[in-house]
Every structure is written in structure tokens, then in C-alpha cells.
Design an enzyme around this catalytic site. Structure first.
Site, PDB file in Angstrom:
ATOM      1  N   TRP A  66       5.558 134.446  26.339  1.00 31.22           N
ATOM      2  CA  TRP A  66       5.361 135.505  25.343  1.00 31.22           C
ATOM      3  C   TRP A  66       6.643 135.742  24.554  1.00 31.22           C
ATOM      4  CZ3 TRP A  66       1.773 140.171  26.784  1.00 31.22           C
ATOM      5  CH2 TRP A  66       0.476 139.690  27.022  1.00 31.22           C
ATOM      6  N   ASP A 113      13.104 145.256  39.063  1.00 31.28           N
ATOM      7  CA  ASP A 113      11.799 145.869  39.295  1.00 31.28           C
ATOM      8  C   ASP A 113      11.629 147.047  38.339  1.00 31.28           C
ATOM      9  OD1 ASP A 113       9.529 147.162  40.250  1.00 31.28           O
ATOM     10  OD2 ASP A 113      10.018 146.781  42.352  1.00 31.28           O
ATOM     11  N   LYS A 178      -2.076 143.804  30.024  1.00 28.62           N
ATOM     12  CA  LYS A 178      -3.092 143.050  30.772  1.00 28.62           C
ATOM     13  C   LYS A 178      -3.731 143.945  31.816  1.00 28.62           C
ATOM     14  CE  LYS A 178      -1.792 139.584  33.557  1.00 28.62           C
ATOM     15  NZ  LYS A 178      -1.370 138.185  33.812  1.00 28.62           N
TER      16      LYS A 178
END
EC number: 2.1.1.166
Length: 224
Positions: A66, A113, A178
Site C-alpha cells: 500500500w 504496536d 479492512k
């Protein structure tokens, strides 16, 4: 022994599909790291999201397809027949993933993270006080096969992307995230509709037929 045989058959079937996949072949030809580039390409060509000069944040970026696509869209001249984009980068791309990512020329990559506050602070520092024009989230959890647990993990990641967009994106910006059909799907669609002026649901042609993934696109933040 039966389970091993079944597993090997599944692996062979997946490998056969992968090798003969049109988008896998196209990705190799055009120099993309993964077929996922064509999912974003279709979404972008449908909605006209990516323009030179923008600040784009790519969450869950590894392996980098992407970011590669955005990089090419932000160049004065796009490479043909594969290879990297040509010319200077006109815009800012910040990519983030918990896994390492091979460098993409001109893209700032942060490994960490996204759920941890210090990683978010690093991302904010790289944005240098600017708001994003576009937030991309291809983040997906490791699925356990337990529907309720997986739904909660998926919902949590998308909620984090939504929260980030609300706090760090221009009012006229867009979020592409997504999601997966299942227990978390309807609540996430509802959250998108509560957050954005316009919501589009797109399942790109490059998404595998067997996959339950869909992409939600939120356009224009509602005042909050």
C-alpha cells in the site's frame, strides 16, 4: 496422519491458487510486494482518494504494497512496467506496523504496536503537528478460529483506526479500513455511519473470493 494429509492438501491448493493468481503475477510484473496493492488501487480509482501533496498514514503497512502504491501516486512521473516510482515524492507517507518492513524510498516507517501509547506518540511526532488527509488501515489480528474472540480483536483494531482518524485527520479526510464479515461487521458499519458523512463498502476484485474481507471507506468526519 489424516489431519496432516488434509493440511498438506490445503497447503498445496493454496500454493496452486497463489502461483496462478492474476494479481500475484501482476504484482511481480509491476514491482509490488503483494497483490494487496491492487485492492487499494481499485478503491482509490473508484473514489479518487490519493493526491500529490497529501499526508497519508498507512497502519498495518507490512510488507509495504500500500505504501508503494501511495508513493507512486505522489510522484510527478509514475514508473511504467514495474520498478520504483520516478521523481521526487510530493507528499508525506508515514507507515506503521508491529512487524518489520523493508524500506520504501521516501516513506517514513515506524515499527511498533499501534495499541501502545508510546508508539502513537512517535507517530504523532512524525506528523509534525499536521493532520492526515488519508488514513489507511490494513491491520488484521491473528485469528484464533473462535468467532467471538476474533470479532472482538477485529473490532478493537478498527476502533483504534477510527479513534486515530477522529483525532488526527482533517475534517474532509478519509479512512479506509479492512473489516471482516462476521459478528463485528454490523457494529463497525454502524460506527462508521456515526463517524463519517458518507460511508462506502467496497470488496475489491483483488480480494480473494473465499475471503470474508471488505473495506469500509469513511469520507468526511462528522463534528464530534
Amino acid at each position: 496422519m489424516k489431519s496432516q494429509t488434509k493440511s498438506s492438501k490445503v497447503n498445496r491448493a493454496w500454493l496452486n491458487d497463489h502461483v496462478n493468481d492474476t494479481y500475484v503475477k501482476l504484482a511481480k510484473l509491476e514491482g509490488y510486494r503483494a497483490r494487496a496493492a491492487y485492492k487499494l488501487k481499485e478503491i482509490d480509482e473508484t473514489l479518487g482518494l490519493i493526491k500529490p501533496g497529501q499526508l497519508v498514514v498507512d497502519l498495518g503497512s507490512t510488507p509495504g504494497a500500500w505504501s508503494q502504491y501511495v508513493r507512486r501516486k505522489m510522484s510527478p512521473k509514475t514508473a511504467t512496467g514495474g520498478g520504483a516510482a520516478v521523481g521526487a515524492l510530493n507528499g508525506t507517507i508515514i507507515a506503521l506496523d508491529i512487524l518489520p518492513m523493508e524500506p520504501v524510498e521516501g516513506v517514513v516507517f515506524l515499527q511498533g504496536d499501534f495499541r501502545e501509547s508510546d508508539v502513537l506518540l512517535q507517530l504523532e511526532a512524525e506528523m509534525k503537528g499536521r493532520q492526515a488527509d488519508l488514513v489507511l488501515s490494513d491491520m488484521a489480528p491473528n485469528l484464533s478460529g473462535i468467532d467471538s474472540a476474533d470479532a472482538a480483536r477485529i473490532e478493537n483494531l478498527v476502533e483504534l483506526a477510527l479513534e486515530f482518524a477522529q483525532n488526527h485527520m482533517k475534517p474532509e479526510g478519509a479512512l479506509v479500513a479492512k473489516v471482516f464479515h462476521g459478528a463485528s461487521y454490523d457494529p463497525l458499519v454502524k460506527r462508521f455511519k456515526e463517524t463519517f458523512l458518507l460511508v462506502k463498502r467496497i470488496k475489491p476484485k483483488a480480494s480473494r473470493d473465499k475471503s470474508s474481507e471488505t473495506f469500509l471507506v469513511g469520507l468526511g468526519l462528522k463534528p464530534h
